[in-house]
Design an enzyme around this catalytic site. Structure first.
Site, PDB file in Angstrom:
ATOM      1  N   CYS A  73       0.815  -1.222   0.000  1.00 49.99           N
ATOM      2  CA  CYS A  73       0.000   0.000   0.000  1.00 49.99           C
ATOM      3  C   CYS A  73       0.849   1.272   0.000  1.00 49.99           C
ATOM      4  CB  CYS A  73      -0.929  -0.012   1.207  1.00 49.99           C
ATOM      5  SG  CYS A  73      -1.508  -1.653   1.688  1.00 49.99           S
ATOM      6  N   ASP A  93      -4.141  -3.494   6.790  1.00 48.94           N
ATOM      7  CA  ASP A  93      -5.349  -4.211   7.203  1.00 48.94           C
ATOM      8  C   ASP A  93      -5.425  -5.579   6.546  1.00 48.94           C
ATOM      9  OD1 ASP A  93      -5.921  -1.191   7.391  1.00 48.94           O
ATOM     10  OD2 ASP A  93      -7.374  -2.158   8.699  1.00 48.94           O
ATOM     11  N   CYS A 133      -2.258   3.570   2.956  1.00 49.84           N
ATOM     12  CA  CYS A 133      -3.098   2.545   3.568  1.00 49.84           C
ATOM     13  C   CYS A 133      -4.052   3.167   4.598  1.00 49.84           C
ATOM     14  CB  CYS A 133      -2.219   1.492   4.221  1.00 49.84           C
ATOM     15  SG  CYS A 133      -3.114  -0.020   4.645  1.00 49.84           S
ATOM     16  N   ASP A 134      -5.167   2.494   4.791  1.00 52.02           N
ATOM     17  CA  ASP A 134      -6.354   3.052   5.452  1.00 52.02           C
ATOM     18  C   ASP A 134      -6.112   4.071   6.566  1.00 52.02           C
ATOM     19  OD1 ASP A 134      -7.123   0.917   3.888  1.00 52.02           O
ATOM     20  OD2 ASP A 134      -8.462   0.043   5.374  1.00 52.02           O
ATOM     21  N   LYS A 135      -5.487   3.627   7.648  1.00 53.07           N
ATOM     22  CA  LYS A 135      -5.416   4.471   8.848  1.00 53.07           C
ATOM     23  C   LYS A 135      -4.481   5.652   8.676  1.00 53.07           C
ATOM     24  CE  LYS A 135      -6.687   1.208   9.867  1.00 53.07           C
ATOM     25  NZ  LYS A 135      -7.703   0.474   9.103  1.00 53.07           N
ATOM     26  N   CYS A 155      -5.540  -0.684  -1.896  1.00 49.54           N
ATOM     27  CA  CYS A 155      -6.551  -1.600  -2.433  1.00 49.54           C
ATOM     28  C   CYS A 155      -7.381  -0.871  -3.492  1.00 49.54           C
ATOM     29  CB  CYS A 155      -7.405  -2.143  -1.296  1.00 49.54           C
ATOM     30  SG  CYS A 155      -6.436  -3.183  -0.179  1.00 49.54           S
ATOM     31  N   GLU A 184     -11.588  -5.501  12.059  1.00 46.78           N
ATOM     32  CA  GLU A 184     -12.469  -5.603  10.888  1.00 46.78           C
ATOM     33  C   GLU A 184     -12.903  -7.055  10.716  1.00 46.78           C
ATOM     34  OE1 GLU A 184     -10.275  -3.979   7.611  1.00 46.78           O
ATOM     35  OE2 GLU A 184     -10.757  -1.921   8.186  1.00 46.78           O
ATOM     36  N   SER A 197     -14.091  -3.998   6.919  1.00 43.88           N
ATOM     37  CA  SER A 197     -13.193  -3.543   5.860  1.00 43.88           C
ATOM     38  C   SER A 197     -14.015  -2.777   4.837  1.00 43.88           C
ATOM     39  CB  SER A 197     -12.553  -4.762   5.194  1.00 43.88           C
ATOM     40  OG  SER A 197     -12.047  -4.407   3.938  1.00 43.88           O
TER      41      SER A 197
HETATM   42 FE1  FES Z   1      -3.552  -1.156   2.709  1.00 42.47          FE
HETATM   43 FE2  FES Z   1      -5.919  -1.982   1.644  1.00 42.47          FE
HETATM   44  S1  FES Z   1      -4.664  -3.013   3.087  1.00 42.47           S
HETATM   45  S2  FES Z   1      -4.908  -0.094   1.408  1.00 42.47           S
END
Ligand code: FES
Length: 549
Positions: free
Chosen positions: A43, A75, A116-118, A188, A439, A465
């Site tokens: 990511c 994640d 990445c997400d967080k 993702c 998640e 997720s």
């Molecule tokens: Fe990092 Fe989806 S696990 S953006």
């Protein structure tokens, strides 16, 4: 007075000389470049290259760049492992670490490179705290993979697990799909949490429109990163601080973007947390109201259609989304964007690809309303988040199947114990109870793969997720760990979900609930140590963004 000119700072100068800096460079404004690079996931894999480009842009515009790094947790790699408990906690650690570096070094401006997400909400939270001129650079989506003639993403991987369980896919095909689903660096590859939050950064005004949606491995990204360095210097000159950019109107627009693009349920947590850091009032119900009013106008996975982030970029990107939302009167225009443009400028600059089918007008949307709804009721008096996926309103009543952990539920699904009509309840997975609010993709993916995605509901004080879809309700508050009603549910209790009424109710008489409440004891669990202990002691309810400050 700069370090170069302060007689008492000779010891500090000695370390800057050691880094090869000249006195002329020491007199320049210092731009901190926070990268969330780690070598543990795809990511954020391009962040070091992007940081070098941002630094070039800063230097070219007369600044002195100083790079630093934070942690980041994937994640996908931690899903269905004890490591998933660290994911949401990492948001707080990343925010704290950027804040500490900003306070320590007194940067004149900041660029935060996120993926990445967080990492996205974390950086925004830190920038709001520091309140120096700041720019967010979203590092970009992964390209979709190609498998047997169709585009695939990480969503296909998780759903393939369920298909294997019911014999529709064998292990060899699953392993082959794994080799093709994720072709390189980037987040993702559709409107899952990371891309949702990247778009939020755009609509908050902190990230320049047109940069974040360039995919991670497209060569244009590096040139765009260099421009971000220059934009940071212009933001410094214009004193474009988060307190001037991240306003109530900008927050409104960001919520509209989540609704209009079928964004992730995690955005609810993160928007609440960002609002609190920025000192802006935001209640969870307000997010639900906006999602009810705004249609989904992008045909992106998982809620609006089958498009990927690459398809959105090729169609015209988020700038084209701005144009469509402005045409529909859904955005507030009295906002400041960090690059000095107005929303009208962004819309005018948008280049729509002729014949594109990914971004629609609000008069002909992909789905009539946003992908999220906020419910309250006897099972969630503090609120919870329903992922509608743009579906029509629905009512589902079924018997509870209760699990005190995600792992127990996963086993029951694998053993075929869950049947159509059930309402799965997974509890003690909340912010404090998990701890870390894991998640539940390892549940929702196999449910969809088994063909139960639209007939089995899942209710949890954990979260989902961005890839998850189906009849899923998360963030139930108060959480079981704090003795919320979800802790009192027993197998076979009737649970009713009514999205039109906005309710989630447990059909158990109040006298019976009172007796269960009196007898309730928090389950024993191993004593936590280190950061998990600190987190449990400080974390707020999901309906307050699960913040720790
Ligand atoms: Fe990092 Fe989806 S696990 S953006």
């Amino acid at each position: 007075m700069s370090i170069a000119d302060d007689p008492d700072r000779a010891p500090a100068r000695s370390h800057l000389y050691a880094m090869g800096l000249s006195e002329e460079e020491m007199r320049r404004p210092v731009v901190g470049i926070a990268s969330t690079w780690t070598g543990t996931m795809p990511c954020n894999l391009n962040h070091r290259d992007l940081a070098a480009q941002v630094a070039e842009g800063v230097r070219a515009a007369g600044g002195l760049p100083m790079e630093f790094n934070t942690i980041a947790v994937s994640d996908n790699l931690t899903m269905h492992t004890p490591g998933m408990r660290t994911s949401l906690i990492s948001r707080e650690v990343i925010a704290d670490s950027i804040e500490l570096m900003g306070r320590a070094h007194g940067f004149d401006a900041l660029v935060a490179i996120v993926g990445c997400d967080k990492t996205v909400p974390a950086a925004i939270m830190a920038l709001a705290r520091l309140d120096v001129p700041s720019v967010v650079l979203y590092s970009g989506s992964m390209l979709p993979g190609r498998w047997r003639g169709k585009d695939v993403t990480i969503q296909d991987m998780w759903e393939a697990l369920g298909e294997r369980e019911v014999g529709r896919m064998d292990q060899a095909d699953l392993d082959d799909l794994a080799k093709h689903a994720c072709p390189g660096a980037g987040t993702c590859a559709a409107q899952y949490t990371a891309n949702t939050m990247g778009t939020v950064a755009d609509f908050l005004g902190l990230a320049p429109f047109g940069v974040g949606d360039i995919p991670a491995t497209v060569p244009d990204k590096e040139a765009a990163a260099r421009r971000v360095g220059e934009i940071a210097m212009r933001a410094l000159a214009a004193d474009a601080r988060p307190s001037k950019v991240l306003t109530a109107d900008a927050l409104h627009n960001a919520i509209v973007s989540v609704a209009a693009m079928g964004g992730s349920t995690n955005a609810v947590l993160h928007l609440l947390a960002i609002a609190r850091e920025a000192g802006l009032p935001l209640e969870i119900d307000r997010i639900g109201e906006i999602c009810r009013q705004v249609p989904i106008i992008t045909g992106l996975k998982p809620s609006g259609g089958d498009g990927t982030a690459l398809d959105l970029w090729r169609a015209g990107g988020t700038a084209l989304v701005v144009r469509r939302l402005l045409e529909a009167g859904l955005l507030r225009e009295n906002v400041t964007l960090v690059d000095g443009r107005s929303l009208a400028d962004v819309a005018a600059d948008a280049r729509e690809t002729p014949g594109q089918t990914v971004v629609a007008g609000a008069d002909r949307p992909f789905k009539p309303r946003g992908a999220l709804a906020i419910l309250r009721g006897s099972l969630a008096p503090g609120g919870c988040v329903l992922k509608l996926g743009g579906k029509d309103d629905f009512r589902h009543e079924g018997p509870a199947r209760v699990f005190d952990s995600e792992a127990d539920c996963y086993t029951a699904i694998q053993q075929g114990q869950i049947v159509a009509g059930d309402v799965i309840v997974v509890r003690y997975e909340g912010p404090a109870g998990g701890p870390g609010m894991r998640e539940m993709l390892s549940i929702t993916g196999p449910l969809v793969g088994r063909g139960l995605g639209s007939s089995v509901a899942l209710v949890t004080d954990g979260r989902f997720s961005g890839v998850s879809h189906g009849l899923v309700i998360g963030h139930v508050a108060p959480e079981a760990y704090h003795g919320g009603p979800i802790a009192l549910v027993r197998d076979g209790d009737a649970i009713v979900i009514d999205s039109a009424a906005g309710t989630l109710d447990l059909l158990v008489p109040e006298e019976e609930l009172a007796a269960r409440r009196a007898a309730w004891q928090r389950p024993d669990r191993p004593v936590e140590r280190g950061v998990l202990t600190k987190y449990v002691a400080t974390v707020a309810s999901a309906s307050d963004g699960a913040v720790t400050a």
